[in-house]
Write an enzyme that holds these catalytic residues in place. Sequence first.
Site, PDB file in Angstrom:
ATOM      1  N   GLU A   2      41.903 -12.612  86.939  1.00 52.98           N
ATOM      2  CA  GLU A   2      40.997 -13.667  87.428  1.00 52.98           C
ATOM      3  C   GLU A   2      41.743 -14.979  87.641  1.00 52.98           C
ATOM      4  O   GLU A   2      41.198 -15.939  88.170  1.00 52.98           O
ATOM      5  CB  GLU A   2      39.817 -13.848  86.464  1.00 52.98           C
ATOM      6  N   CYS A  62      57.383  -9.001  82.569  1.00 54.12           N
ATOM      7  CA  CYS A  62      57.430  -8.140  81.382  1.00 54.12           C
ATOM      8  C   CYS A  62      58.832  -7.577  81.174  1.00 54.12           C
ATOM      9  O   CYS A  62      59.131  -7.031  80.127  1.00 54.12           O
ATOM     10  CB  CYS A  62      56.423  -7.016  81.485  1.00 54.12           C
TER      11      CYS A  62
END
Length: 500
Positions: free
Chosen positions: A180, A285
């Site tokens: 979002e 990541c």
Amino acid sequence: MNNVIGHLINGEMVDTNVGDSNRTQDVFNPATGNAEKTVALASKQTVEQAISAAEAAFPQWRNTPVIKRARVMFRFKELLEKNADAICRLIGEEHGKISHDAAGELQRGIENVEYACGAPELLKGEHSKNVGPNIDSWSEFQPLGVVAGITPFNFPAMVPMWMFPLAIVCGNCFILKPSERDPSSTLLIAQLLKEAGLPDGVMNVVNGDKEAVDTLLSDDRVKAVSFVGSTPIAEYIYSTASANGKRCQALGGAKNHAIIMPDADMDNAVNQLLGAAFGSSGERCMALSVAVAVGDEAADSLVKKMRVAMKDLSIGAYDNASNDFGPVITQAHKEKVEGYITSAENQGAEIVVDGRQPVVKGYENGFFVGATLIDGVTPEMESYDAEIFGPVLQVMRVKTMEEAMQLINDHEYGNGTCIFTRDGEAARYFSDNIQVGMVGINVPLPVPVAYHSFGGWKRSLFGDLHAYGPDGVRFYTKRKTITQRWPSSGVREGASFAFV
Ligand code: NAD
């Protein structure tokens, strides 16, 4: 409501929720610090509507010849390339990464589409003739039905494309719940699928938060869930989806160490570390966030050279390609990253280069953290345990390679790692024994290409199958094995009570 980023359901853009909920959330431009858009947060009913659309589209899509499904992906790849500038601009505006970095992300996403174009070959199955008298046997790979993907903010284009191209080309219908915080590039990409000829309902995007995710996790019509995000949420997704009988792969956070051996080409290691630690503000990541130097000589040389090299780094807004990296995603995240730097300092580490509170001319309210180098980090420090997810490189000093490997193996995460060395024997021993899913040898960001699969070990991945590539095909299909007998005319076999 104006300027609301909505949902893509059954081929149509929808900017309000079904039912009485019209919740929205601000979407910031992290370089300016301004909330420039809002995103609709899907209600349970809106998500259910998307699931119904996907369920309705499934029977026809599953029976569409695989070569025709693949053709959609060929056209989709061309549209992605044609619209690359618009996609990268949206990534820059909402995520903050610099245009060259956004282009790299998009390219890695497109490579997954290219892999999906090979679906006719990937789904051929296995066949054995004459497994018994007049008996043939084959295994085929059938789609699961409606499958869902839930993705993080840091790769709004690439990570969704780890999932839906392969899922769709395997014959499934897809519901994507992007982050979002930066949903627009993801939404544009999904809209291009319609232009590429994908039937309505096969690909749906619902923007939202926990309410949307929990609806996907609890609805029986959703057969599988792919997740990429932080470890606490990954663990929640995996346990909830599994308890609800769904297939699940949930990729989590990371703390990626590089070992710097005394024989390493130090100038090369420094160059590689700069990009791998600070590129994309460390919000990857696979970012290398810990450099473990073997021996004080290597450590001193590394710190000295890094300190000099870091002087040349420039930070700023996404649309100036001469910048090396941009802001972090939110004000709250900036404070969190700077908090870890302060905690390392308070726990006795040395802040060699301090990136806290940088001044970026013209972008004084942006969420910027400068490149930071911390020396003398030890395993007890809070900043060592945590995934900082910012432009912070921590240096640890050990005496032997075994000690360095032990540190890595003891850490709760096991996503990526790298060794810098000129010694092939050491590199081979390292790659064989390190408890990490993706290993680089003089390669700082060993992100597998699209025709391998991506996944960490330990608490960096919950589930059995890695993302995309061959594991992705397995994840998005279920094997059916058919054994068939057509007796020769006139030959009838008698009853048999033995298990043969
Ligand atoms: P996040 O876990 O906060 O969010 C990921 C997704 O989960 C988002 O779509 C979000 O809306 C949803 N979500 C958040 N809280 C939720 C809740 N309580 N219940 C249900 N859904 C929820 O992650 P992020 O901050 O967007 O992304 C950064 C993280 O993702 C880092 O930890 C990074 O290491 C990780 N990541 C991992 C990989 C990998 O391949 N292992 C790749 C990219 C990012």
